[in-house]
Design a protein around this motif. Structure first.
Motif, PDB file in Angstrom:
ATOM      1  N   GLY A 121    -103.799  16.007 -56.235  1.00 57.32           N
ATOM      2  CA  GLY A 121    -104.182  14.604 -56.072  1.00 57.32           C
ATOM      3  C   GLY A 121    -103.803  14.062 -54.706  1.00 57.32           C
ATOM      4  O   GLY A 121    -104.602  13.389 -54.042  1.00 57.32           O
ATOM      5  N   LEU A 122    -102.569  14.354 -54.260  1.00 55.50           N
ATOM      6  CA  LEU A 122    -102.121  13.855 -52.962  1.00 55.50           C
ATOM      7  C   LEU A 122    -102.859  14.528 -51.813  1.00 55.50           C
ATOM      8  O   LEU A 122    -103.117  13.904 -50.779  1.00 55.50           O
ATOM      9  N   THR A 123    -103.204  15.801 -51.986  1.00 60.01           N
ATOM     10  CA  THR A 123    -103.968  16.502 -50.956  1.00 60.01           C
ATOM     11  C   THR A 123    -105.361  15.890 -50.814  1.00 60.01           C
ATOM     12  O   THR A 123    -105.841  15.636 -49.697  1.00 60.01           O
ATOM     13  N   VAL A 124    -106.016  15.670 -51.945  1.00 60.74           N
ATOM     14  CA  VAL A 124    -107.335  15.035 -51.935  1.00 60.74           C
ATOM     15  C   VAL A 124    -107.240  13.624 -51.368  1.00 60.74           C
ATOM     16  O   VAL A 124    -108.080  13.184 -50.579  1.00 60.74           O
ATOM     17  N   TYR A 125    -106.183  12.929 -51.753  1.00 59.61           N
ATOM     18  CA  TYR A 125    -105.934  11.564 -51.270  1.00 59.61           C
ATOM     19  C   TYR A 125    -105.806  11.559 -49.744  1.00 59.61           C
ATOM     20  O   TYR A 125    -106.421  10.733 -49.057  1.00 59.61           O
ATOM     21  N   ASP A 126    -105.003  12.481 -49.198  1.00 59.06           N
ATOM     22  CA  ASP A 126    -104.845  12.580 -47.743  1.00 59.06           C
ATOM     23  C   ASP A 126    -106.186  12.788 -47.058  1.00 59.06           C
ATOM     24  O   ASP A 126    -106.481  12.190 -46.015  1.00 59.06           O
ATOM     25  N   PHE A 127    -107.015  13.641 -47.662  1.00 55.80           N
ATOM     26  CA  PHE A 127    -108.320  13.952 -47.081  1.00 55.80           C
ATOM     27  C   PHE A 127    -109.262  12.752 -47.158  1.00 55.80           C
ATOM     28  O   PHE A 127    -109.867  12.346 -46.154  1.00 55.80           O
ATOM     29  N   LEU A 128    -109.391  12.174 -48.337  1.00 56.53           N
ATOM     30  CA  LEU A 128    -110.318  11.060 -48.532  1.00 56.53           C
ATOM     31  C   LEU A 128    -109.915   9.844 -47.713  1.00 56.53           C
ATOM     32  O   LEU A 128    -110.760   9.141 -47.157  1.00 56.53           O
ATOM     33  N   ALA A 129    -108.603   9.572 -47.666  1.00 53.93           N
ATOM     34  CA  ALA A 129    -108.120   8.375 -46.995  1.00 53.93           C
ATOM     35  C   ALA A 129    -107.956   8.569 -45.490  1.00 53.93           C
ATOM     36  O   ALA A 129    -107.586   7.630 -44.786  1.00 53.93           O
ATOM     37  N   GLY A 130    -108.209   9.779 -45.012  1.00 51.51           N
ATOM     38  CA  GLY A 130    -108.077  10.018 -43.582  1.00 51.51           C
ATOM     39  C   GLY A 130    -106.656   9.830 -43.088  1.00 51.51           C
ATOM     40  O   GLY A 130    -106.431   9.289 -41.997  1.00 51.51           O
ATOM     41  N   VAL A 131    -105.681  10.258 -43.881  1.00 51.35           N
ATOM     42  CA  VAL A 131    -104.268  10.050 -43.545  1.00 51.35           C
ATOM     43  C   VAL A 131    -103.894  10.885 -42.320  1.00 51.35           C
ATOM     44  O   VAL A 131    -104.191  12.080 -42.248  1.00 51.35           O
ATOM     45  N   LYS A 132    -103.228  10.241 -41.342  1.00 47.15           N
ATOM     46  CA  LYS A 132    -102.847  10.986 -40.149  1.00 47.15           C
ATOM     47  C   LYS A 132    -101.738  11.983 -40.479  1.00 47.15           C
ATOM     48  O   LYS A 132    -100.988  11.812 -41.456  1.00 47.15           O
ATOM     49  N   LYS A 133    -101.608  13.013 -39.663  1.00 46.41           N
ATOM     50  CA  LYS A 133    -100.768  14.170 -39.962  1.00 46.41           C
ATOM     51  C   LYS A 133     -99.332  13.787 -40.277  1.00 46.41           C
ATOM     52  O   LYS A 133     -98.713  14.316 -41.207  1.00 46.41           O
ATOM     53  N   GLU A 149     -84.199   9.233 -54.316  1.00 44.85           N
ATOM     54  CA  GLU A 149     -83.921   8.037 -55.114  1.00 44.85           C
ATOM     55  C   GLU A 149     -83.057   8.417 -56.313  1.00 44.85           C
ATOM     56  O   GLU A 149     -83.571   8.844 -57.356  1.00 44.85           O
ATOM     57  N   PRO A 150     -81.727   8.242 -56.180  1.00 47.67           N
ATOM     58  CA  PRO A 150     -80.795   8.648 -57.244  1.00 47.67           C
ATOM     59  C   PRO A 150     -80.989   7.916 -58.574  1.00 47.67           C
ATOM     60  O   PRO A 150     -80.534   8.401 -59.614  1.00 47.67           O
ATOM     61  N   LEU A 151     -81.661   6.773 -58.551  1.00 51.66           N
ATOM     62  CA  LEU A 151     -81.810   5.992 -59.783  1.00 51.66           C
ATOM     63  C   LEU A 151     -82.909   6.530 -60.695  1.00 51.66           C
ATOM     64  O   LEU A 151     -82.979   6.173 -61.874  1.00 51.66           O
ATOM     65  N   VAL A 152     -83.782   7.386 -60.175  1.00 46.01           N
ATOM     66  CA  VAL A 152     -84.895   7.909 -60.975  1.00 46.01           C
ATOM     67  C   VAL A 152     -84.369   8.722 -62.150  1.00 46.01           C
ATOM     68  O   VAL A 152     -83.415   9.490 -62.030  1.00 46.01           O
ATOM     69  N   LYS A 153     -85.021   8.585 -63.295  1.00 44.46           N
ATOM     70  CA  LYS A 153     -84.658   9.323 -64.497  1.00 44.46           C
ATOM     71  C   LYS A 153     -84.657  10.827 -64.224  1.00 44.46           C
ATOM     72  O   LYS A 153     -85.647  11.385 -63.755  1.00 44.46           O
ATOM     73  N   GLN A 154     -83.524  11.470 -64.537  1.00 45.22           N
ATOM     74  CA  GLN A 154     -83.405  12.902 -64.257  1.00 45.22           C
ATOM     75  C   GLN A 154     -83.792  13.774 -65.444  1.00 45.22           C
ATOM     76  O   GLN A 154     -84.129  14.942 -65.273  1.00 45.22           O
ATOM     77  N   GLN A 155     -83.750  13.218 -66.644  1.00 44.81           N
ATOM     78  CA  GLN A 155     -84.153  13.985 -67.812  1.00 44.81           C
ATOM     79  C   GLN A 155     -85.640  14.340 -67.726  1.00 44.81           C
ATOM     80  O   GLN A 155     -86.498  13.468 -67.628  1.00 44.81           O
ATOM     81  N   GLY A 156     -85.945  15.620 -67.763  1.00 43.11           N
ATOM     82  CA  GLY A 156     -87.338  16.074 -67.689  1.00 43.11           C
ATOM     83  C   GLY A 156     -87.929  16.027 -66.298  1.00 43.11           C
ATOM     84  O   GLY A 156     -89.121  16.316 -66.122  1.00 43.11           O
ATOM     85  N   LEU A 157     -87.123  15.688 -65.292  1.00 42.31           N
ATOM     86  CA  LEU A 157     -87.634  15.587 -63.925  1.00 42.31           C
ATOM     87  C   LEU A 157     -87.942  16.976 -63.366  1.00 42.31           C
ATOM     88  O   LEU A 157     -87.097  17.878 -63.421  1.00 42.31           O
ATOM     89  N   LYS A 158     -89.125  17.154 -62.805  1.00 46.05           N
ATOM     90  CA  LYS A 158     -89.526  18.448 -62.260  1.00 46.05           C
ATOM     91  C   LYS A 158     -89.653  18.436 -60.736  1.00 46.05           C
ATOM     92  O   LYS A 158     -89.687  19.486 -60.104  1.00 46.05           O
ATOM     93  N   GLY A 159     -89.704  17.267 -60.163  1.00 49.43           N
ATOM     94  CA  GLY A 159     -89.858  17.148 -58.725  1.00 49.43           C
ATOM     95  C   GLY A 159     -90.588  15.869 -58.395  1.00 49.43           C
ATOM     96  O   GLY A 159     -90.617  14.924 -59.198  1.00 49.43           O
ATOM     97  N   GLY A 160     -91.198  15.818 -57.229  1.00 45.25           N
ATOM     98  CA  GLY A 160     -91.898  14.597 -56.848  1.00 45.25           C
ATOM     99  C   GLY A 160     -92.818  14.818 -55.662  1.00 45.25           C
ATOM    100  O   GLY A 160     -92.754  15.839 -54.973  1.00 45.25           O
ATOM    101  N   GLY A 161     -93.669  13.859 -55.437  1.00 44.34           N
ATOM    102  CA  GLY A 161     -94.510  13.835 -54.252  1.00 44.34           C
ATOM    103  C   GLY A 161     -94.090  12.664 -53.383  1.00 44.34           C
ATOM    104  O   GLY A 161     -93.726  11.599 -53.900  1.00 44.34           O
ATOM    105  N   HIS A 162     -94.111  12.861 -52.088  1.00 45.09           N
ATOM    106  CA  HIS A 162     -93.728  11.810 -51.147  1.00 45.09           C
ATOM    107  C   HIS A 162     -94.915  11.547 -50.233  1.00 45.09           C
ATOM    108  O   HIS A 162     -95.379  12.457 -49.540  1.00 45.09           O
ATOM    109  N   TYR A 163     -95.424  10.350 -50.243  1.00 45.21           N
ATOM    110  CA  TYR A 163     -96.605  10.033 -49.450  1.00 45.21           C
ATOM    111  C   TYR A 163     -96.467   8.621 -48.905  1.00 45.21           C
ATOM    112  O   TYR A 163     -95.519   7.904 -49.234  1.00 45.21           O
ATOM    113  N   VAL A 164     -97.396   8.216 -48.082  1.00 49.41           N
ATOM    114  CA  VAL A 164     -97.289   6.920 -47.409  1.00 49.41           C
ATOM    115  C   VAL A 164     -98.290   5.910 -47.966  1.00 49.41           C
ATOM    116  O   VAL A 164     -99.472   6.205 -48.105  1.00 49.41           O
TER     117      VAL A 164
END
Length: 555
Positions: A121-133, A149-164
């Motif tokens: 989703g984020l890859t497609v988003y970067d492409f469609l939105a013309g996100v700079k490198k 973000e230490p406050l995020v629920k850790q139970q069941g947490l698998k990772g995250g995406g970081h985007y602008v």
């Protein structure tokens, strides 16, 4: 003519005696964008707004100029592509009111986004939105997500995406666009309501009747064309015209709540799904506060003043407790809140969150042009589309020719700082200059971030006022009041505290501390009598009360 609130009578007389190419009804971001585009092309433009500028949807959003990542889930590819590209233009033209904000998208077991779907989703988003490198997505593991973000629920947490995404001050963005339109010659007036259309013998609209909402006086305005850009009031305005089509709006309400960072120490903006219904909402840190939103429910009541109900607050509180379980907050910790209305184009059988955010242009037999739907991010492109059509009609019907759209490369008012890459350097320069104007570096930075390249005028006002003449206000605050009257057409205290400074939402203690002195200054500068002063004071007190407390939903 600058957007001064002084000598309103002269402004109305000019607007009543001028024949315009176009009258725009509606002073939110859409109307402001249309006024700028049309005026820059050389059209003779007027704009009226029945409330204050941005008083409706355009001051009550999530305050993000974003590419619409969540619309990928609904396969609204065109919306994502257009708004993603437009946000870069909005940022470049007004970096003081629109700045990049890194957003964390946590992935939990059983959640809306899995690792593969998030990355895709984020890859497609970067492409469609013309996100700079430099702003493209980064995938995080569990440990990196928690560190972010230490406050995020850790139970069941698998990772995250970081985007602008891009955060904005929606009301100030609207005001700055409006001021730029005025620079190009547009005649603009707030607290002026269109009450009736005027037709010629061929049943074509040639003007409107206008009521001044501050004193109930009426006057007429004439033009070749009228554009209805009234957001949630689009259908009401069209109801006054005989040629309304069979399309309608469907209004939904979005609510946000605000906390001090001492009780909700959020360090990273987070975009997460709720436990109750899987909707995506934002939690965003902002100037020592954290705000969370938004809800999405059908709405059909008081459009001018939508209320935050206890049900709205409970929904968002439950979402916070689900995603940030270590945060021990209660309803009493909510400092302020706001509710806004989304004017969406009706799609039968769809839930509020599923209705498209697309915009449409409707043209009536009377010649009335209406623009409906759309998003804050796409305001410039929406304006270009409807002004293209306007220019075509003026060429066909009046043999008038105008320049093409050039708003892609037009800095809005306050945006003349030499490009977005120079913003922080510009702020440092102005911080250093602030002491020469009897201001601290902190005050200089605050004013520069709020007013951009217009800050020199505020510095001048602050330097020129004596302690005896500032009504007990700090010179930086007094300068804002004077500047807002002289250049941003504030008529009431609520205009200043909500839409020119945003303090009623994000620093309500500031409002309580300065409200009496600001009212005293405005009373003197705008020559209010005691009755008007009392009315406006009560209006502000009511707004404070509604921001701090839930309201029973009257149906």
């Amino acid at each position: 003519m600058s957007l001064t609130a002084i000598d309103r009578t002269t402004r109305k007389e000019k607007m009543a005696s001028t024949h315009y190419d176009v009258i725009i009804v509606g002073g939110g971001i859409t109307g402001a964008g249309i006024a700028l585009d049309a005026a820059q092309r050389g059209m003779k433009v007027a704009l009226i707004e029945m409330q204050d500028f941005a008083a409706g949807t355009s001051s009550r959003s999530t305050k993000l100029v974003h590419g619409g990542l969540r619309y990928l889930k609904q396969f609204q590819i065109k919306v994502v592509s257009e708004t993603g590209k437009e946000r870069a233009i909005v940022y470049e033209n007004g970096p003081h009111v629109t700045t990049p904000e890194r957003m964390l998208l946590p992935m939990h077991k059983g959640g809306t986004f899995g690792k593969f779907s998030t990355m895709l989703g984020l890859t497609v988003y970067d492409f469609l939105a013309g996100v700079k490198k430099s702003e493209r997505r980064v995938m995080l593991n569990k440990e990196e997500t928690v560190e972010m973000e230490p406050l995020v629920k850790q139970q069941g947490l698998k990772g995250g995406g970081h985007y602008v995404e891009y955060k904005t001050d929606d009301a100030r963005l609207t005001i700055e666009v409006m001021k730029k339109a005025s620079e190009f010659g547009a005649d603009i007036l707030n607290y002026a309501k269109s009450t009736e259309f005027i037709y010629d013998q061929n049943k074509k609209i040639t003007g409107i009747k206008v009521q001044d909402m501050l004193n109930n006086q009426t006057f007429h305005m004439t033009a070749h064309k009228v554009i209805n850009a009234t957001g949630p009031w689009v259908d009401e305005v069209r109801d006054a015209d005989y040629s309304k089509n069979n399309k309608n709006l469907r209004l939904t309400k979005g609510v946000h709540i605000v906390f001090d960072e001492s009780v909700f120490p959020l360090k990273q903006a987070v975009y997460f799904d709720t436990e109750k219904d899987g909707r995506m909402i934002f939690a965003i840190p902002r100037n020592g506060k954290a705000y969370v939103g938004t809800t999405d429910t059908f709405f059909e009541y008081d459009k001018a003043s939508p209320k935050v109900t206890q049900e709205d607050r409970d929904y968002l509180m439950n979402a916070i407790k689900y995603m940030f379980p270590s945060v021990e907050i209660t309803d009493a910790d909510i400092e302020s809140s706001w509710a806004g209305i989304r004017p969406l184009i009706l799609e039968e059988g769809k839930d509020p969150s599923e209705i498209s955010r697309k915009d449409e242009i409707w043209e009536g037999d009377s010649g009335l042009l209406t623009i409906a739907g759309g998003k804050l991010t796409g305001y410039r492109h929406m304006a270009e589309e409807i002004v293209d059509l306007l220019a075509k009609r003026l060429r066909e019907e009046q043999q008038l020719k105008f320049k093409k759209c050039n708003t892609k490369k037009t800095p809005i008012s306050g945006g003349d700082i030499g490009g977005s890459d120079r913003l922080e350097q510009f702020i440092e320069e102005k911080k250093a200059q602030a002491k020469d104007f009897k201001l601290t570096e902190e005050e200089g930075e605050y004013l520069t971030r709020l007013y951009g390249s217009n800050v020199d005028e505020l510095f001048r006002i602050a330097h020129s006022v004596s302690n005896e003449d500032s009504f007990g206000l700090p010179s930086s605050v007094y300068a804002q009041v004077v500047y807002s009257i002289q250049h941003e057409m504030i008529n009431k205290p609520v205009d200043f505290f909500i839409r020119r400074t945003g303090t009623l939402f994000f620093d309500i203690e500031y409002v309580e501390r300065y409200k009496r002195k600001v009212i005293d200054a405005m009373k003197h500068l705008l020559n209010w009598d005691n009755v008007k002063t009392e009315i406006y004071t009560e209006e502000l007190n009511k707004a404070i009360q509604e921001a701090k407390h839930a309201t029973r939903d009257v149906k």
